[in-house]
Scaffold this motif. Structure first.
Motif, PDB file in Angstrom:
ATOM      1  N   UNK A 229       7.528  60.699 116.325  1.00 49.81           N
ATOM      2  CA  UNK A 229       6.461  60.336 115.011  1.00 49.81           C
ATOM      3  C   UNK A 229       5.577  58.869 116.112  1.00 49.81           C
TER       4      UNK A 229
ATOM      5  N   UNK B  13       3.900  55.324 115.283  1.00 46.82           N
ATOM      6  CA  UNK B  13       3.083  54.590 114.167  1.00 46.82           C
ATOM      7  C   UNK B  13       2.211  53.465 114.771  1.00 46.82           C
TER       8      UNK B  13
ATOM      9  N   UNK C 228       2.436  51.077 108.571  1.00 45.86           N
ATOM     10  CA  UNK C 228       1.995  51.788 109.073  1.00 45.86           C
ATOM     11  C   UNK C 228       1.311  52.465 109.212  1.00 45.86           C
TER      12      UNK C 228
ATOM     13  N   UNK D 190      -0.101  56.474 110.162  1.00 48.42           N
ATOM     14  CA  UNK D 190       0.557  57.577 111.543  1.00 48.42           C
ATOM     15  C   UNK D 190      -0.438  58.103 112.462  1.00 48.42           C
TER      16      UNK D 190
ATOM     17  N   UNK E 126       2.219  63.446 114.889  1.00 45.09           N
ATOM     18  CA  UNK E 126       3.113  63.299 115.337  1.00 45.09           C
ATOM     19  C   UNK E 126       3.955  64.888 116.279  1.00 45.09           C
TER      20      UNK E 126
ATOM     21  N   UNK F 274       7.212  68.010 116.067  1.00 42.68           N
ATOM     22  CA  UNK F 274       8.234  68.441 115.472  1.00 42.68           C
ATOM     23  C   UNK F 274       9.065  69.596 116.360  1.00 42.68           C
TER      24      UNK F 274
ATOM     25  N   UNK G 144      -2.927  60.298 110.815  1.00 37.91           N
ATOM     26  CA  UNK G 144      -4.307  59.451 110.385  1.00 37.91           C
ATOM     27  C   UNK G 144      -5.747  59.072 110.989  1.00 37.91           C
TER      28      UNK G 144
ATOM     29  N   UNK H  84      13.195  68.107 103.121  1.00 36.16           N
ATOM     30  CA  UNK H  84      12.030  67.054 102.505  1.00 36.16           C
ATOM     31  C   UNK H  84      12.620  66.464 100.960  1.00 36.16           C
TER      32      UNK H  84
ATOM     33  N   UNK I 289      14.081  58.150 108.826  1.00 35.56           N
ATOM     34  CA  UNK I 289      13.083  58.391 110.027  1.00 35.56           C
ATOM     35  C   UNK I 289      14.371  56.643 110.610  1.00 35.56           C
TER      36      UNK I 289
ATOM     37  N   UNK J  47       7.706  60.894 101.694  1.00 37.41           N
ATOM     38  CA  UNK J  47       7.404  62.507 102.728  1.00 37.41           C
ATOM     39  C   UNK J  47       6.652  63.686 101.552  1.00 37.41           C
ATOM     40  N   UNK J  48       5.679  63.680 101.391  1.00 36.62           N
ATOM     41  CA  UNK J  48       5.106  64.227 100.331  1.00 36.62           C
ATOM     42  C   UNK J  48       5.083  66.080 100.945  1.00 36.62           C
TER      43      UNK J  48
ATOM     44  N   UNK K  44       5.243  67.874 106.552  1.00 36.73           N
ATOM     45  CA  UNK K  44       4.473  67.744 108.029  1.00 36.73           C
ATOM     46  C   UNK K  44       4.650  65.711 108.186  1.00 36.73           C
ATOM     47  N   UNK K  45       4.399  64.961 106.938  1.00 41.41           N
ATOM     48  CA  UNK K  45       3.970  63.937 107.522  1.00 41.41           C
ATOM     49  C   UNK K  45       4.337  62.667 106.433  1.00 41.41           C
ATOM     50  N   UNK K  46       5.130  61.489 106.796  1.00 38.38           N
ATOM     51  CA  UNK K  46       5.379  60.649 106.494  1.00 38.38           C
ATOM     52  C   UNK K  46       5.267  59.223 106.312  1.00 38.38           C
ATOM     53  N   UNK K  47       4.473  59.117 104.923  1.00 40.95           N
ATOM     54  CA  UNK K  47       4.123  57.782 104.745  1.00 40.95           C
ATOM     55  C   UNK K  47       4.681  56.730 104.141  1.00 40.95           C
ATOM     56  N   UNK K  48       3.703  56.012 104.608  1.00 37.83           N
ATOM     57  CA  UNK K  48       4.404  53.911 104.205  1.00 37.83           C
ATOM     58  C   UNK K  48       3.364  53.075 103.324  1.00 37.83           C
TER      59      UNK K  48
END
Lengths: 116, 110
Positions: free
Chosen positions: A33, A35, A43, A45, A48, A50, A59, A100, A105, B92-93, B96-100
């Motif tokens: 990733x 950021x 932070x 994004x 990213x 995989x 974002x 999940x 991270x 991580x909802x 695909x993504x990881x939010x802060x």
């Protein structure tokens, strides 16, 4: 040596210049990733990935591009830097096998970019 | 997009005092992660909470996740100058993504 290494740690450049920030990892993680951090904004994004063939926008991807050269390397480019891209940039990795809700991270130390 | 709201934005406490930082999500979380960042440095993972009602502790830091898995709190007991930094919650909802969250700046006065 750090698990996630970012270079350069600090960079000052001028508007319009092309800049590349590099990230390499020894964790063996498949997810990587990028950021950016601005004061008071946490932070955000940028991109990213995989795996080498799987790259996705985050974002705030406008003005940025990335390249996943190998599983261990993920670079971020600013094709034509502008002052509002001045920020602290972080690379992070995680292991998709973690699942999940267990997606911890690991971060690099950050690259501070100043665009004049 | 997933939003995580943190409060307070900043905190100044006297050494030895207790403090609490909150993180609220608009959606039910699979996992809630707490990180600490020393000023200008990288993020260090503190704790991960996955189950509703879960509570974890590490040294003098305790984190809890509510039963609905939408709110978490980070509590520091008897704060020390070494606790100073920025605390961020993350989630991580999906895969695909990881939010802060936007972070909480903590200063501890000796």
């Amino acid at each position: 040596d750090a698990d996630v290494t970012q270079t350069p740690r600090n960079r000052i450049t001028k508007t319009g210049k092309r800049i590349m920030l590099e990230c390499s990892q020894t964790k063996g993680h498949d997810r990587m990733y990028w950021y950016r951090q601005d004061p008071g904004l946490g932070l955000r994004l940028i991109y990213y990935s995989f795996d080498v063939k799987d790259i996705n926008k985050g974002e705030i991807s406008d003005g940025y591009s990335v390249s996943r050269q190998a599983q261990a390397k993920f670079s971020l480019s600013l094709e034509s830097a502008i002052p509002n891209q001045t920020a602290l940039y972080f690379c992070a990795t995680s292991d998709r096998r973690a699942g999940l809700g267990a997606n911890v991270l690991t971060f690099g130390a950050g690259s501070r970019l100043t665009v004049l | 997009s997933q939003e995580l709201e943190q409060s307070p934005q900043s905190l100044i406490v006297q050494e030895g005092k207790n403090l609490t930082i909150n993180c609220t999500s608009s959606k039910t979380l699979y996992g809630l992660y707490w990180y600490k960042q020393k000023y200008g440095e990288g993020l260090i993972f503190l704790m991960m909470l996955q189950k509703g009602g879960e509570e974890k502790s590490h040294e003098k830091i305790t984190a809890k996740l509510d039963e609905k898995k939408q709110q978490s709190s980070l509590h520091i007991t008897a704060s020390q100058p070494s606790h100073a930094g920025i605390y961020l919650c993350g989630a991580d909802p999906d895969f695909n993504k990881f939010y802060f969250g936007s972070g909480t700046k903590l200063n501890v006065k000796p």
